[in-house]
Every structure is written in C-alpha cells, then in structure tokens.
Design an enzyme around this catalytic site. Sequence first.
Site, PDB file in Angstrom:
ATOM      1  N   ARG A 209      44.886 102.398  62.927  1.00  0.00           N
ATOM      2  CA  ARG A 209      44.825 102.832  61.539  1.00  0.00           C
ATOM      3  C   ARG A 209      44.212 104.224  61.500  1.00  0.00           C
ATOM      4  O   ARG A 209      43.556 104.658  62.444  1.00  0.00           O
ATOM      5  CB  ARG A 209      43.965 101.880  60.716  1.00  0.00           C
ATOM      6  CG  ARG A 209      44.513 100.485  60.561  1.00  0.00           C
ATOM      7  CD  ARG A 209      43.465  99.553  59.980  1.00  0.00           C
ATOM      8  NE  ARG A 209      42.892 100.076  58.739  1.00  0.00           N
ATOM      9  CZ  ARG A 209      41.705  99.718  58.257  1.00  0.00           C
ATOM     10  NH1 ARG A 209      40.937  98.864  58.904  1.00  0.00           N
ATOM     11  NH2 ARG A 209      41.275 100.236  57.128  1.00  0.00           N
TER      12      ARG A 209
ATOM     13  N   SER B  74      41.841 105.365  59.394  1.00  0.00           N
ATOM     14  CA  SER B  74      40.483 105.502  58.868  1.00  0.00           C
ATOM     15  C   SER B  74      39.552 106.018  59.961  1.00  0.00           C
ATOM     16  O   SER B  74      39.800 105.855  61.159  1.00  0.00           O
ATOM     17  CB  SER B  74      39.971 104.160  58.344  1.00  0.00           C
ATOM     18  OG  SER B  74      39.678 103.285  59.420  1.00  0.00           O
TER      19      SER B  74
ATOM     20  N   LYS C 149      38.120  90.728  63.501  1.00  0.00           N
ATOM     21  CA  LYS C 149      38.027  89.853  62.325  1.00  0.00           C
ATOM     22  C   LYS C 149      39.194  90.046  61.358  1.00  0.00           C
ATOM     23  O   LYS C 149      39.430  89.200  60.491  1.00  0.00           O
ATOM     24  CB  LYS C 149      36.704  90.066  61.601  1.00  0.00           C
ATOM     25  CG  LYS C 149      36.514  91.416  60.950  1.00  0.00           C
ATOM     26  CD  LYS C 149      35.132  91.542  60.318  1.00  0.00           C
ATOM     27  CE  LYS C 149      34.904  92.899  59.681  1.00  0.00           C
ATOM     28  NZ  LYS C 149      35.813  93.177  58.557  1.00  0.00           N
ATOM     29  N   ASP C 150      39.946  91.156  61.497  1.00  0.00           N
ATOM     30  CA  ASP C 150      41.085  91.405  60.604  1.00  0.00           C
ATOM     31  C   ASP C 150      42.359  90.690  61.054  1.00  0.00           C
ATOM     32  O   ASP C 150      43.338  90.630  60.294  1.00  0.00           O
ATOM     33  CB  ASP C 150      41.389  92.907  60.529  1.00  0.00           C
ATOM     34  CG  ASP C 150      40.314  93.687  59.785  1.00  0.00           C
ATOM     35  OD1 ASP C 150      39.567  93.061  59.001  1.00  0.00           O
ATOM     36  OD2 ASP C 150      40.219  94.909  59.996  1.00  0.00           O
TER      37      ASP C 150
ATOM     38  N   ARG D 275      32.284  86.222  51.529  1.00  0.00           N
ATOM     39  CA  ARG D 275      31.260  85.640  52.403  1.00  0.00           C
ATOM     40  C   ARG D 275      29.925  86.339  52.202  1.00  0.00           C
ATOM     41  O   ARG D 275      28.884  85.682  52.042  1.00  0.00           O
ATOM     42  CB  ARG D 275      31.716  85.758  53.871  1.00  0.00           C
ATOM     43  CG  ARG D 275      30.654  85.335  54.887  1.00  0.00           C
ATOM     44  CD  ARG D 275      31.065  85.770  56.292  1.00  0.00           C
ATOM     45  NE  ARG D 275      31.260  87.215  56.381  1.00  0.00           N
ATOM     46  CZ  ARG D 275      30.296  88.092  56.560  1.00  0.00           C
ATOM     47  NH1 ARG D 275      29.040  87.691  56.658  1.00  0.00           N
ATOM     48  NH2 ARG D 275      30.557  89.386  56.628  1.00  0.00           N
ATOM     49  N   ARG D 276      29.931  87.658  52.216  1.00  0.00           N
ATOM     50  CA  ARG D 276      28.689  88.403  51.994  1.00  0.00           C
ATOM     51  C   ARG D 276      28.157  88.153  50.582  1.00  0.00           C
ATOM     52  O   ARG D 276      26.957  87.966  50.382  1.00  0.00           O
ATOM     53  CB  ARG D 276      28.917  89.890  52.223  1.00  0.00           C
ATOM     54  CG  ARG D 276      29.117  90.259  53.685  1.00  0.00           C
ATOM     55  CD  ARG D 276      29.475  91.711  53.860  1.00  0.00           C
ATOM     56  NE  ARG D 276      29.663  92.046  55.265  1.00  0.00           N
ATOM     57  CZ  ARG D 276      30.490  92.975  55.718  1.00  0.00           C
ATOM     58  NH1 ARG D 276      31.222  93.674  54.863  1.00  0.00           N
ATOM     59  NH2 ARG D 276      30.596  93.209  57.010  1.00  0.00           N
TER      60      ARG D 276
ATOM     61  N   ARG E 157      35.542  98.431  47.434  1.00  0.00           N
ATOM     62  CA  ARG E 157      36.382  98.638  48.610  1.00  0.00           C
ATOM     63  C   ARG E 157      36.321 100.095  48.990  1.00  0.00           C
ATOM     64  O   ARG E 157      35.777 100.919  48.285  1.00  0.00           O
ATOM     65  CB  ARG E 157      37.836  98.228  48.314  1.00  0.00           C
ATOM     66  CG  ARG E 157      38.010  96.722  48.299  1.00  0.00           C
ATOM     67  CD  ARG E 157      39.264  96.201  48.948  1.00  0.00           C
ATOM     68  NE  ARG E 157      39.796  96.969  50.040  1.00  0.00           N
ATOM     69  CZ  ARG E 157      41.097  97.244  50.171  1.00  0.00           C
ATOM     70  NH1 ARG E 157      41.950  96.844  49.265  1.00  0.00           N
ATOM     71  NH2 ARG E 157      41.526  97.906  51.210  1.00  0.00           N
TER      72      ARG E 157
ATOM     73  N   ARG F 198      31.721 103.830  50.424  1.00  0.00           N
ATOM     74  CA  ARG F 198      30.754 102.828  49.971  1.00  0.00           C
ATOM     75  C   ARG F 198      29.334 103.390  49.953  1.00  0.00           C
ATOM     76  O   ARG F 198      28.564 103.132  49.022  1.00  0.00           O
ATOM     77  CB  ARG F 198      30.841 101.588  50.861  1.00  0.00           C
ATOM     78  CG  ARG F 198      32.210 100.927  50.817  1.00  0.00           C
ATOM     79  CD  ARG F 198      32.221  99.610  51.537  1.00  0.00           C
ATOM     80  NE  ARG F 198      33.584  99.175  51.842  1.00  0.00           N
ATOM     81  CZ  ARG F 198      33.930  97.915  52.098  1.00  0.00           C
ATOM     82  NH1 ARG F 198      33.029  96.971  52.072  1.00  0.00           N
ATOM     83  NH2 ARG F 198      35.178  97.617  52.382  1.00  0.00           N
TER      84      ARG F 198
ATOM     85  N   CYS G 288      41.342  84.656  53.250  1.00  0.00           N
ATOM     86  CA  CYS G 288      40.438  85.805  53.198  1.00  0.00           C
ATOM     87  C   CYS G 288      39.361  85.646  52.134  1.00  0.00           C
ATOM     88  O   CYS G 288      38.323  86.295  52.197  1.00  0.00           O
ATOM     89  CB  CYS G 288      41.241  87.073  52.930  1.00  0.00           C
ATOM     90  SG  CYS G 288      42.014  87.087  51.299  1.00  0.00           S
TER      91      CYS G 288
END
Length: 321
Positions: free
Chosen positions: A27, A29, A97-98, A145-146, A163, A169, A256
């Site tokens: 990706r 990013s 984890k993705d 989850r968080r 997001r 962030r 998810c």
Amino acid sequence: MTEEPAAHGTGGSAVSHSPETIRIGTRGSALAVAQSQLIGERLAAATGRPFVLVHISTRGDRDRAPLAQIGGTGVFVTAVRDALLRGEVDVAVHSYKDLPTAPDPRIRLGAVPEREDPADVLCAGNDRTLARLPSGARVGTGSPRRAAQVLRLRPDVQVVAIRGNVDTRLAAVDRGEVDAVVLARAGLARLGRLAAVTQSFAAVDLLPAPAQGALAVECRADDARMAATLGAIDDPPTRAATAAERALLAGLQAGCSAPVGALATVVERSLVLTARVISADGGQLREHRSRGPVDCAEELGASAANALLADGAGDLMTGSP
C-alpha cells in the site's frame, strides 16, 4: 492501481526490474511503505538480491468511511493480493491483522518475521494517561475492540470514530478535535513516532487485536523459489503465536466490527493464549486463557474459540443481551 517503484535501500534512483530484483507490493501509506521497506532490507541482507517497492492503491486507502461500513476484512489487502496473482509483484507485505482468516489456495504465507511489541498505546494532549483524561474526554479510535476496552476502563469518556493514517490521527489531537487517540505501538515504532506515546497499555487492560504488530509476507503458491527465499526471514515463534490468535478469530467467525482481542506468547516451549470478547459498550466480557504445544497453535486457537462461544461470547459479538 498505480505503480511507483521505490529505490532499494535509502531512496536513490529506482533499480531496474532484473530477474534477480524482488518486486514487493505495498500500500502507499507511510506505514505500509515503511513496513515493506523493512522487509525488503531484510530480504536483501539475507539473499543479496535487490528489491523495489511497487505502490498499490487499495479500497481501504481511498474510502474514508468506517471499516465496518465498507466491509472491513480485506479492504487493505485485496488489491495488493490481486497484483501478486497477476504477476506484477513477487511478494506482498501486509499488516497481518488486516488479512482475512480464510486461506487462499493460490497464495502462500512465506514469512511471518519477528513481531514488534503488539501493545496498544494512548497518544494524548498534555502528556495525559487514560486515567488523567477529564470526564467526557473525546478518545478517537476506528477499532470497536479498542473502543470497548477503553469504555470498560473509563465508561465516562466519549469514544469518537476516527480513520486515517498515523499523522492524520495525531494531528487530530494537536488540533483539539479529540483529546487522545489509541494506536498500535508497532506502527508508531516503525515510523519513528514513539515520542507521541503518553501511555502504553498492558494486555490485561487492552488486549491487542489478533496478529497485531506482526507482518505477513506472501508469495504465489506455485513460486517455490520465492517461498524458499522468504523462509530466511521467517520467525517460528511469531508464526506460531499469530497462527493461534488468527485461529481463534476464525473459530469465532468474528467480523471486523467484533470487539475481539487475543495475544499468544511462547513460554517454556509452550504457547500461552489469552483471548477476550467484549460487548461494544465495554460492560460485559468473556475471557479464556489456555496453554498448549507450540506445534499445535491452530488447535489451541480453535479450542479457545469454542470455549468462549460456550460461555456466551457469541451474544456479545452480535449485541444480544
């Protein structure tokens, strides 16, 4: 999809695509590029072969809607995997984890390198910890989850959906749009941004996502040479731990939006797995801890999932009382 070959090493001119050059799909990013660069450097050190990074745009990068709304599972990996299967790249690097838990027979998990610290961390204004945030403080996270675990610790704060990449962030905290954000320590470490951390959470408070902090390096299933090459950077303890965590997730059939945490560690030649399912509001929790042989990682995860489901975890994931 755009392709932007990056240079081997420190960022000079791009190397040519010789037969020996390893094309790594990533990706675009900053975090994804940093992770893929790390893998490239490890492969170069292990094999002496050069590499290039091929940037690939994914749906998760383009669509800023909440992950649960756009499909969550696979939105960051499908385009990269498609490029791998088309032969445009030789290797695909993902945040483990993705990845969807269902295997794809066309793709081989060639390496799971040594894991970064999987902890979640708080990045807050005025160097505050979660306990020091005022009542009603706005805590940003895109992870159910968080969010659930933060609310379990501080039911008086307001969790705000957020997001974007790490810089986006952190900038939201700097601008006062939120009082704090919860992020993965591993991503901040790989970007050199650990100075932003004001609290690192123990697993007893915020259990990480399955495979958080780990990278998955894939190749085509029929590419035996590349599979052998990737074996040079595989870390068996990390592979076993993440296999157990992801088997748990698969056994729970959790999407998810399910608040599921899991962390496995190798202790005295055994694998110890802690798994947790939390209601969205943080009010209810089911937890299971188990131990088994390292070479039975997937069985350990599946057994933990069955134990949690027998204890009513399915109701928490679906929002039932």
